[in-house]
Design an enzyme around this catalytic site. Structure first.
Site, mmCIF file in Angstrom:
data_model
loop_
_atom_site.group_PDB
_atom_site.id
_atom_site.type_symbol
_atom_site.label_atom_id
_atom_site.label_comp_id
_atom_site.label_asym_id
_atom_site.label_seq_id
_atom_site.Cartn_x
_atom_site.Cartn_y
_atom_site.Cartn_z
ATOM 1 N N ASP A 189 -30.902 1.053 28.237
ATOM 2 C CA ASP A 189 -30.720 1.943 27.735
ATOM 3 C C ASP A 189 -29.969 3.230 28.982
ATOM 4 O O ASP A 189 -30.676 3.327 29.490
ATOM 5 C CB ASP A 189 -30.586 2.186 26.471
ATOM 6 C CG ASP A 189 -30.573 1.423 25.118
ATOM 7 O OD1 ASP A 189 -29.580 0.732 25.885
ATOM 8 O OD2 ASP A 189 -31.492 1.283 24.431
ATOM 9 N N TYR A 219 -42.859 -3.139 28.446
ATOM 10 C CA TYR A 219 -42.301 -1.611 28.122
ATOM 11 C C TYR A 219 -43.522 -0.549 27.476
ATOM 12 O O TYR A 219 -44.221 -0.883 27.029
ATOM 13 C CB TYR A 219 -40.947 -1.462 26.653
ATOM 14 C CG TYR A 219 -40.158 -2.133 27.215
ATOM 15 C CD1 TYR A 219 -39.020 -2.149 27.990
ATOM 16 C CD2 TYR A 219 -39.877 -3.830 26.854
ATOM 17 C CE1 TYR A 219 -37.758 -2.981 28.093
ATOM 18 C CE2 TYR A 219 -38.424 -4.887 27.387
ATOM 19 C CZ TYR A 219 -37.210 -4.055 28.336
ATOM 20 O OH TYR A 219 -36.718 -4.984 28.406
ATOM 21 N N ASP A 260 -32.151 5.529 18.132
ATOM 22 C CA ASP A 260 -32.984 6.663 19.542
ATOM 23 C C ASP A 260 -32.932 7.833 19.160
ATOM 24 O O ASP A 260 -32.238 8.505 18.406
ATOM 25 C CB ASP A 260 -32.632 6.375 20.768
ATOM 26 C CG ASP A 260 -30.827 5.849 21.232
ATOM 27 O OD1 ASP A 260 -30.344 6.848 20.292
ATOM 28 O OD2 ASP A 260 -30.738 5.220 22.373
ATOM 29 N N ARG A 264 -35.790 -0.084 20.397
ATOM 30 C CA ARG A 264 -35.451 0.608 18.901
ATOM 31 C C ARG A 264 -35.353 -0.154 17.788
ATOM 32 O O ARG A 264 -36.188 0.390 17.209
ATOM 33 C CB ARG A 264 -33.856 0.694 19.578
ATOM 34 C CG ARG A 264 -33.831 2.252 20.455
ATOM 35 C CD ARG A 264 -31.995 1.927 21.096
ATOM 36 N NE ARG A 264 -31.185 1.884 21.570
ATOM 37 C CZ ARG A 264 -30.114 0.586 21.309
ATOM 38 N NH1 ARG A 264 -29.475 1.347 20.132
ATOM 39 N NH2 ARG A 264 -29.612 -0.242 21.907
#
Length: 301
Positions: A46, A74, A88, A180
């Protein structure tokens, strides 16, 4: 159609992507800085996310699927108490709660997100709905029914709790995972809502953020031999596949798209592998009875 100009240069450049830049913009900058004819990346981040963006150049683009399939890790922060329309911090707050779970409640809830799970991608995502990207329809105010899809979560652990509103997590997962969605679903499971505040991909397959080059460094080294020296060989993209060595005669056959003889190794009949000559990739294919039947052939000078 106009032919792309540039150098026939092959390899991987591992970029530590900054926030505020799209993955496509990073690829375009790398292609420009290396005067490369062909470039692509292994796994979109993103725009506001940071970390590993593995950019493949030339023949290395043929190994992108193997990196896409590899595990990734992550590190991210979830803002508790608020849901947003994008899942987000870039989106609008659409629900909120004063409830704040304890550390123990969070750790217990994480168990449901480990292993083989089903995950619904965010409304603002690149999945296609009736041939159109979901985010385009979401921007028009449409709410879509997006099908859940399988995801392997090898590990999801809580690493910190700075305050009641925030929890820090690390996740190792397979292909197609949306952090997300994890934040959204964790908030829902805890009854308090949640969205991603910060997100960083710390490694992807064989590539680590600690080894990444920054965009500022790319600008400073653009069109110089020093930037060429930062390239990793395309063979690194094949790290998860077994390697078989081939003879010069076998390599010649493989390069023409024909089955070629390889030296037997620890590869079973019908298994996917890659063939090398003097350490350089010649082809990827299926091993059968002493030969590799190629599916991808590499043209390396």
């Amino acid at each position: 159609m106009a032919r792309k100009t540039g150098r026939d240069i092959s390899g991987w450049l591992i970029v530590d992507k900054p926030a505020g830049m799209t993955s496509t913009s990073v690829v375009n900058k790398v292609r420009w800085a290396l005067s490369a004819r062909k470039a692509g990346h292994a796994g979109t981040l993103d725009p506001e996310a940071t970390g590993v963006l593995a950019v493949a150049l030339g023949e290395a683009t043929k190994t992108v699927p193997f990196i896409t399939e590899a595990l990734k890790a992550y590190r991210f922060t979830v803002r508790l108490g608020q849901a947003t329309n994008t899942d987000d911090a870039e989106g609008e707050v659409i629900a909120s709660s004063d409830l704040r779970p304890s550390d123990e409640e969070i750790k217990e809830a994480l168990h449901a997100f480990a292993g083989d799970i089903m995950q619904v991608p965010p409304q603002f995502s690149a999945v296609k709905i009736d041939g159109e990207r979901a985010y385009k329809r979401a921007r028009d105010g449409e709410t879509m029914e997006i099908e859940a899809r399988p995801l392997l979560v090898e590990e999801l652990v809580m690493t910190g709790r700075p305050d009641a509103d925030h929890v820090e997590l690390e996740m190792t997962c397979g292909k197609g995972g949306y952090v997300r969605s994890i934040a959204r679903d964790l908030g829902a499971a805890l009854g308090c809502h949640g969205h991603v505040l910060r997100l960083r991909r710390i490694w992807s397959g064989p590539f680590d953020a600690a080894d990444g080059i920054t965009v500022e460094q790319i600008d400073a080294l653009a069109r110089t031999p020093e930037l060429d020296e930062r390239l990793l060989p395309l063979e690194i993209g094949l790290a998860d596949l077994p390697e078989l060595r081939c003879t010069p005669e076998g390599a010649a056959r493989l390069r023409n798209g024909n089955p070629g003889m390889v030296i037997p190794g620890e590869v079973e009949y019908g298994e996917e592998a890659w063939a090398s000559l003097d350490g350089r990739a010649v082809a990827v294919g299926i091993y059968r009875a002493g030969e590799l039947h190629p599916s991808r052939v590499f043209v390396q000078g």
